[in-house]
Design an enzyme around this catalytic site. Structure first.
Site, PDB file in Angstrom:
ATOM      1  N   CYS B 104       0.783  -1.128  -0.057  1.00  0.00           N
ATOM      2  CA  CYS B 104      -0.067  -0.128  -0.078  1.00  0.00           C
ATOM      3  C   CYS B 104       0.636   1.342   0.180  1.00  0.00           C
ATOM      4  O   CYS B 104       0.331   2.462   0.112  1.00  0.00           O
ATOM      5  CB  CYS B 104      -0.866   0.018   0.978  1.00  0.00           C
ATOM      6  SG  CYS B 104      -2.175  -1.076   1.111  1.00  0.00           S
ATOM      7  N   ILE B 105       1.937   1.038  -0.001  1.00  0.00           N
ATOM      8  CA  ILE B 105       2.874   2.242  -0.004  1.00  0.00           C
ATOM      9  C   ILE B 105       3.813   2.530  -1.025  1.00  0.00           C
ATOM     10  O   ILE B 105       4.386   1.372  -1.549  1.00  0.00           O
ATOM     11  CB  ILE B 105       3.669   2.367   1.262  1.00  0.00           C
ATOM     12  CG1 ILE B 105       4.516   3.704   1.802  1.00  0.00           C
ATOM     13  CG2 ILE B 105       4.581   1.066   1.797  1.00  0.00           C
ATOM     14  CD1 ILE B 105       3.564   4.602   2.282  1.00  0.00           C
TER      15      ILE B 105
END
Lengths: 162, 105
Positions: B104-105
């Site tokens: 997610c990053i």
């Protein structure tokens, strides 16, 4: 081969209205995810959310232990104990540690990263007036914007309120 | 897109999202072809990212997150967005012949 152009027209607007550490991350993560996928991102920081992009505040956001029903799993304590001095600091320390383990950056670095990633970052004009803040108080790259202007540039896109 | 690119891409199997089905079938020539298809001319700086992503995949069996790439190489956030316009997380992974990144990053 790829249908990669579909994101060229996608647009996401995020309104961050809360300034606690646990409420700061969701908006930042979604805005960053949008940019990583090639989606245009507009991030509006209003009311307490303004702390997230205020230079003097962003590195001292806390986790509230009173009135926060979602402390599980690292810090599940009854509300009346949450009011004891030091509880909020302990919860904040724990959350920062967990976030670091997942390789997510601290707030200041995260904000810098999403600006570098091309997200548009706005400080709500009304909130800034209320808190006696000026452009100089915000992180580099942030722009002061009114609510009507934000709605105009959000037109046609998805909007998320945090 | 050049004829050579078309010829190379026809020999490669992609999933519905345009990621290579078999990362082990990847070659640098395929990377050039996928990039060309996306309108990207690969430079040394692109290769820093691609080689790092391939190395990480060999070690961890999944494509690295964007943050990991920018932390572990000298390619910073601004540059990686310039190198892989239109979504660097997916595009870098596509060109490196890896699957869709799940981080997610």
């Amino acid at each position: 081969m790829t249908d990669n152009d579909q994101n060229d027209t996608r647009k996401l607007s995020i309104i961050s209205s809360k300034g606690s550490l646990d409420m700061a991350y969701p908006g930042l993560i979604l805005g960053n995810a949008a940019r990583m996928s090639g989606i245009e991102a507009h991030m509006f920081f209003t009311f307490w959310g303004l702390d997230i992009i205020t230079k003097s505040k962003l590195n001292s956001l806390n986790v509230a232990t009173v009135g926060n029903p979602s402390m599980h799993p690292w810090f599940h304590i009854p509300t009346f104990l949450g009011a004891i001095p030091g509880m909020s600091a302990a919860a904040t320390w724990m959350m920062r540690r967990e976030i670091d383990k997942l390789d997510f950056p601290p707030i200041g670095e995260f904000v810098e990263m999403i600006i570098d990633a091309g997200a548009h970052v706005y400080g709500c004009k009304m909130s800034m007036d209320m808190m006696k803040l000026t452009q100089d108080d915000l992180v580099d790259g942030a722009v002061v914007l009114g609510a009507m202007e934000f709605l105009e540039l959000s037109e046609g896109g998805q909007v998320i309120f945090v | 897109m050049s004829t050579q690119t078309e010829i190379i891409l026809e020999t490669v199997e992609f999933d519905d999202d345009g990621f290579m089905v078999d990362p082990n079938a990847w070659t640098p020539e395929i990377a050039e072809a996928i990039a060309d298809d996306q309108g990207i001319q690969l430079t040394d700086r692109h290769w820093v990212v691609i080689n790092f992503a391939r190395k990480e995949f060999e070690e961890n069996d999944e494509p690295p997150t964007l943050r990991r790439i920018t932390k572990r190489t000298d390619v910073n956030t601004k540059e990686i967005y310039q190198l892989f316009p239109g979504g660097p997380a997916k595009n870098a992974s596509r060109i490196a012949g890896l699957g869709k990144p799940t981080g997610c990053i």
